[in-house]
Write a protein that holds these residues in place. Structure first.
Motif, PDB file in Angstrom:
ATOM      1  N   ILE B 553     -10.257  -3.692  -2.404  1.00  0.00           N
ATOM      2  CA  ILE B 553      -9.860  -3.193  -3.845  1.00  0.00           C
ATOM      3  C   ILE B 553      -9.925  -1.666  -4.039  1.00  0.00           C
ATOM      4  O   ILE B 553     -10.627  -0.850  -3.444  1.00  0.00           O
ATOM      5  CB  ILE B 553     -10.811  -3.807  -4.824  1.00  0.00           C
ATOM      6  CG1 ILE B 553     -10.264  -3.561  -6.365  1.00  0.00           C
ATOM      7  CG2 ILE B 553     -12.312  -3.197  -4.768  1.00  0.00           C
ATOM      8  CD1 ILE B 553     -11.280  -4.599  -7.267  1.00  0.00           C
ATOM      9  N   GLN B 554      -9.066  -1.406  -4.843  1.00  0.00           N
ATOM     10  CA  GLN B 554      -8.633   0.286  -4.905  1.00  0.00           C
ATOM     11  C   GLN B 554      -9.244   0.787  -6.471  1.00  0.00           C
ATOM     12  O   GLN B 554      -9.567  -0.143  -7.439  1.00  0.00           O
ATOM     13  CB  GLN B 554      -7.200   0.647  -5.201  1.00  0.00           C
ATOM     14  CG  GLN B 554      -6.484  -0.112  -3.977  1.00  0.00           C
ATOM     15  CD  GLN B 554      -6.941   0.729  -2.714  1.00  0.00           C
ATOM     16  OE1 GLN B 554      -6.413   1.950  -2.654  1.00  0.00           O
ATOM     17  NE2 GLN B 554      -7.403   0.078  -1.718  1.00  0.00           N
ATOM     18  N   LYS B 555      -9.279   1.849  -6.538  1.00  0.00           N
ATOM     19  CA  LYS B 555      -9.892   2.278  -7.872  1.00  0.00           C
ATOM     20  C   LYS B 555      -9.274   1.863  -9.171  1.00  0.00           C
ATOM     21  O   LYS B 555      -9.717   1.939 -10.250  1.00  0.00           O
ATOM     22  CB  LYS B 555     -10.262   3.904  -7.781  1.00  0.00           C
ATOM     23  CG  LYS B 555      -8.742   4.859  -7.878  1.00  0.00           C
ATOM     24  CD  LYS B 555      -8.915   6.160  -7.550  1.00  0.00           C
ATOM     25  CE  LYS B 555      -9.054   6.866  -9.005  1.00  0.00           C
ATOM     26  NZ  LYS B 555      -8.697   8.196  -8.991  1.00  0.00           N
ATOM     27  N   GLY B 557      -7.908  -1.103  -9.324  1.00  0.00           N
ATOM     28  CA  GLY B 557      -7.464  -2.573  -9.388  1.00  0.00           C
ATOM     29  C   GLY B 557      -6.678  -3.057  -8.563  1.00  0.00           C
ATOM     30  O   GLY B 557      -6.638  -4.384  -8.450  1.00  0.00           O
TER      31      GLY B 557
END
Ligand code: SRM
Ligand SMILES: Cc1cc2nc3c(=O)[nH]c(=O)nc-3n(C[C@H](O)[C@H](O)[C@H](O)COP(=O)(O)OP(=O)(O)OC[C@H]3O[C@@H](n4cnc5c(N)ncnc54)[C@H](O)[C@@H]3O)c2cc1C
Ligand code: SF4
Ligand code: FES
Lengths: 110, 808
Positions: B553-555, B557
């Motif tokens: 997951i990335q910052k 979403g």
């Protein structure tokens, strides 16, 4: 008067899990607890908008996947932190998940 | 007046009766019949005869001189065929003999399962010397033996035949070996020890037929599996030999019914041994038979006594494996278990407690304290005062009240505290006197508790007792606020109590929350799937999103997608497919990672199944860049291209990655293989690093280059690729089984010590068992999660899409 609309079967959301509902104004996360209660909250953590639907559900709370804030499903309040997400009326009837359309609409307006 | 005593059967029971009679100076004229062509011998020692440790001569208990000295008329090799109670005679091929008193001691006969082929030559039972000799003879030709029956007799036969060089398979109907004496856990250890000796064990195996035309050739199982066999030993049970008694009209149930003086329904006829039934009970071990023999001899000498069956304990030695069981060890309501295991030594102890009294005990591996436990069972001793320490045995019971500390205080200096390393209390006290004041210092100076760690509590107690107020028992860190238990405690509980589900753990470990939290659930999920790969079903809801959605997951979403590039090798086709996927799904960033592969960053949640599907179609699988599991195996170009390469480092790296991928580990696991000590793959800062040298492969572990930077320590050097594979799998499995969740290998190594890991790996039996468990787990987990999720995309899709109109 509430205006319940049928969203999906309860079983479409895993126990201790969540699924997303897309609305024109962003996503609402529908959570299902181990005890088969359902809760609907904005899918955005009060900290930095983390996607709550991707968190780990425990008891009646979810832990945000980005930085572990714990959000109470009943109130939307972050535990031990300053912050709150919007919650929407949700219930289960005859194995179906129902949300209150009026509230969703108010959200859209707000 | 001298009475005529006729004895039918020269077995272990009648032999003992005769001894008591002659010792007591009884006035009898004895005639002894035996179907076997010999007199009394120690039947339970047939196994050492079978295995070759003893000869028949060694186990004879009564020889010709003894019979002569006591004036016993012997008819050996002579079956008694009838008893005439009216005339008071017995009949055999040698004619008729009159009696005043008759003793039936015919023992029991092996039970033959009524399957086709049971009468073929080469099918043998295991009861007497003739059977034993037949097995010894058959084993001389080598070949395959199938033993039907995984009870005591079958296992003795199997061990003996294996010792004599046969290829032995044991078939057992039940789920674990010796189910009447052992519980599942002990049965498992026994099985493991037998397998170590090359014996194959098949449980839940039911024999359908024995195959062969002139002689046995094989065994067919109910599930249609066929096994080749040159010899079949049937050891499925025994039944009392009662035919003579039945024909003579005596009362016979399962055995010949006797009263408390061992008299049958005819006052002049007595019976003793395995052929009798007393109070509904049959007897199959010598201890109660010897009691019977004493009572009977006294009865015959007019000193009436009463036979009362004692509670039985069984201490058995299945050639080389120590086992003990006593009392009733079935689980039940209101019953509690105390379990102690020392996996490194293969020791298992379990006590079953009901109302503060021990009602059953099973021990495997170290049975020295068996009698003490048996005493507690027999005397119904209230153990509430020593509950905390009782499992450790009598050496740990100090004066009352025995709280753990005073029990430890009462231990002698030579009491062993750390079983793995053989460290006694005295050595620990000496180290403390020399300045060691905490568990870490003790560990490095004495090795106590540096191995399996089970004795950590005891070592701390020695510290507390020795240092007095100067020592504060460290309060172990619980996993999270849901429990008071540490990771180590919970892992031990999961293994010892065989907890196989999250609710089972919560219940058994007294969780304070109904379903844990984001800290403990992923840990428990990992422990369960690593300890019970076959029984436990992974719980996606107990995983961090990355492992649930198989992407990072990335910052914002979105997610990152990293396909595997085995050993860092790729192809133009793979690169094209990655490029196409990046275009098709509008991937904003394509980056070369530090792990020799390509990261597609910023993929939207709902596109994940589709992008995986495209990558799958190009032959790529998940790179697990998100997992507490195998990440990358970094390689250098090795002998394929490099002028310095000593071995095929790229090929080995690929082979390792293909063997290990998909496995879950306590934390991420990164490997690298460098082709020579120039170490271009940076192998010496990986969890497991391999540096190729001319003579083989240096395997080192415990490196890191993240928040801590650590150089690896040499585990071992091995000459072949095959051994590299085994060592890496074994060390990975040991890490999987023993480490705390979220400890990288270096942290685990700091706790258990490099030496302990080295011992695990250098002991070839332990290594093989670890490899086997790793491979077993991989049969379940080495699957591409992407392919699985492509087939079931629902979690990635919205549950519903609402337009405002729809809502209205
Ligand atoms: C993509 C990558 C950086 C890059 O662009 O090269 C990367 C990206 C992340 N690393 Fe890393 N690490 C990457 C190689 C490394 C390396 C270098 C290596 O493997 O050769 C290290 C140091 C070596 C080591 O592990 O000892 C490294 C040490 C860490 C650590 C510190 C671990 C530690 O035990 O000290 C973390 C934090 C953690 O795991 O708890 C971390 C965590 C992360 C996370 C997963 C942070 C997170 O939880 O979101 C990053 C995800 C970014 C994303 O959104 O995808 N990453 N990370 C590399 C992926 C390698 C791969 O192909 O799988
Ligand atoms: C391989 C093996 C290992 C064992 N290990 C153990 C152990 O570790 N611990 C333990 O406690 N027990 C063990 N046992 C069991 C133990 O040997 C028996 O419980 C014991 O021998 C029974 O004694 P018995 O006198 O009743 O019968 P037996 O010793 O069997 O003697 C009966 C005798 O009667 C003879 N007979 C039968 N019918 C007739 C007839 N019609 N006419 C004349 N003679 C007849 C038989 O040929 C036999 O010699 C073992 C048994 C075997 C076979
Ligand atoms: S070092 Fe790793 S964890 Fe830190 S920002 Fe870079 S990728 Fe993220
Ligand atoms: S965004 Fe949810 S904790 Fe940071």
């Amino acid at each position: 008067m509430s205006n319940w609309i049928d969203i999906a079967a309860l079983d479409a959301v895993p126990q201790r899990g969540a699924r997303l509902i897309k609305t024109l104004h962003g996503c609402v996360a529908v959570f299902r607890t181990a005890g088969n209660e359902v809760f609907a909250l904005d899918n955005a953590c009060p900290h930095k908008n983390g996607p709550l639907a991707d968190g780990i559900v425990h008891g009646k709370a979810v832990t945000c996947p980005l930085h572990n804030w714990v959000i109470a499903l009943e109130t939307g309040e972050a535990q031990g932190e300053e912050g709150k997400v919007a919650t929407y009326p949700a219930k289960v009837a005859k194995g179906r998940i129902l949300l209150d359309a009026d509230f969703l609409q108010q959200r859209a307006v707000a | 007046m001298t009475q005529k005593l006729v004895v039918i059967g020269a077995g272990m029971a009648s032999g003992r009766v005769l001894e008591h009679l002659f010792d007591g100076g009884a006035d009898f004229d004895v005639t002894l019949f035996n179907a076997e062509e010999r007199g009394n011998y120690n039947r339970i020692m047939l196994s050492p005869v079978l295995s070759g440790e003893k000869t028949y001569e060694d186990i004879v208990t009564h020889d010709a001189d003894w019979y002569e000295a006591n004036n016993v008329t012997c008819h050996f090799g002579t079956h008694v065929t009838a008893i005439d109670r009216q005339a008071k005679t017995v009949t055999s091929a040698k004619g008729t003999v009159a009696y005043d008193k008759l003793l039936i001691a015919t023992g029991s006969a092996p039970f033959i399962i009524p399957v086709q082929g049971k009468d073929l030559p080469g099918v043998i039972t295991y009861r007497d010397l003739d059977d034993t000799n037949a097995m010894i003879k058959a084993s001389k030709a080598g070949g395959k033996a199938v033993v039907i029956g995984g009870g005591l007799l079958g296992l003795e036969a199997a061990a003996g035949l294996a010792e004599r060089g046969m290829d032995v398979t044991v078939l057992h109907l039940m789920g674990h070996l010796m189910e009447r004496q052992l519980d599942e856990a002990a049965g498992f250890l026994l099985r493991r020890d037998l397998e170590k000796r090359g014996i194959t064990v098949k449980c839940r195996a039911s024999t359908a037929a024995i195959l062969g035309t002139d002689k046995v050739e094989g065994v067919l199982l109910e599930d249609n599996e066929g096994l080749e066999a040159d010899l079949v030993v049937m050891a499925v049970g025994i039944r009392p030999e009662t035919r003579l008694a039945t024909d003579a009209g005596l009362e016979v149930a399962r055995g010949i019914e006797v009263g408390a003086q061992l008299q049958t329904s005819d006052p002049d006829i007595f019976a003793v041994g395995e052929c009798v039934e007393f109070d509904g009970q049959l007897f199959g071990l010598v201890a109660p038979l010897y009691d019977q023999a004493m009572v009977l001899a006294n009865t015959l000498m007019d000193k009436p006594e009463v036979f009362t069956p004692k509670k039985l304990s069984t201490k058995l030695k299945v050639t080389g494996c120590d086992l003990f069981s006593a009392g009733d060890f079935a689980a039940g309501e209101g019953r509690e278990d105390i379990v102690f295991r020392d996996p490194a030594r293969g020791v298992y102890r379990r006590l079953v407690i009901e109302d503060d009294v021990i009602v059953g005990a099973v021990m495997y591996g170290d049975t020295a304290d068996g009698n003490w436990f048996f005493g507690l069972i027999r005397d119904k001793t209230d153990i509430s005062e020593m509950r905390d320490t009782v499992i450790f045995g009598p050496a740990y019971q100090g004066g009352a009240p025995s709280d753990p500390l005073s029990a430890v205080a009462a231990l002698p200096r030579d009491a062993e505290i750390c079983g793995c390393n053989g460290i006694c209390k005295g050595e620990i006290e000496d180290a403390i006197a020399a300045g060691a004041s905490d568990i870490g210092a003790l560990r490095s100076q004495t090795k106590a508790s540096a191995s399996c760690g089970t004795c950590t509590g005891l070592v701390e107690q020695v510290l507390a007792v020795t240092l007095g107020d100067d020592f504060v028992l460290p309060t172990a860190q619980p996993i999270c606020s849901c429990t008071e238990m540490t990771h180590e405690d919970v892992r031990r509980m999961i293994k010892s109590q065989e907890l196989k589900s999250l609710p089972a753990v919560w219940q058994a470990c007294d969780w304070k929350t109904p379903c844990g939290c984001h800290v403990c659930r992923p840990a428990l999920n990992y422990y369960l799937l690593s300890d019970w790969p076959l029984d436990y079903e992974d719980d996606p809801q107990s995983r961090f999103v990355n492992e649930r959605k198989h992407a990072n997951i990335q910052k914002d979403g979105t997610f990152s997608v990293v396909p595997r590039m085995w050993g860092g090798i790729t192809t133009p086709d793979e690169l094209r497919a990655i490029a196409d996927a990046a275009d098709k799904f509008s991937v904003p960033t394509v980056k070369i990672t530090g792990g020799q592969r390509i990261d597609l960053l910023g993929v939207k949640n709902e596109y994940l199944p589709a992008i995986w599907d495209d990558l799958n179609k190009a032959g790529m699988v998940s790179g697990h860049a998100y997992s507490k599991g195998l990440r990358t195996v970094k390689t250098c170009v090795g002998t394929d291209h490099c002028r310095f390469g000593t071995q095929d480092s790229t090929g080995l790296g690929i082979q390792l990655e293909k063997a290990l991928w998909g496995s879950w580990t306590p934390h991420k696991l990164k490997l690298a293989v460098s082709g020579c000590p120039r170490n271009c793959a940076e192998a010496t800062c990986k969890d497991i690093g391999i540096v190729c040298v001319d003579s083989g492969y240096q395997i080192s572990i415990g490196g890191a280059a993240g928040m801590d930077v650590r150089e690896t320590s040499l585990l071992c050097q091995v000459p072949t690729k095959e051994e590299v594979m085994d060592v890496v799998k074994a060390v990975t499995q040991s890490y999987r089984e023993n480490a705390k969740y979220l400890d990288r290998i270096y942290k685990w190594m700091d706790k258990v010590g490099l030496e302990w890991i080295q011992e695990q790996i250098t002991d070839l039996d332990i290594r093989a068992a670890l490899v086997e468990r790793f491979d077993l787990s991989q049969t379940i987990y080495r699957k591409d999660p992407w392919a699985q999720h492509v087939a079931k995309p629902a979690p990635y899709e919205p549950l519903a899409t609402l337009t405002l109109e729809a809502a209205e």
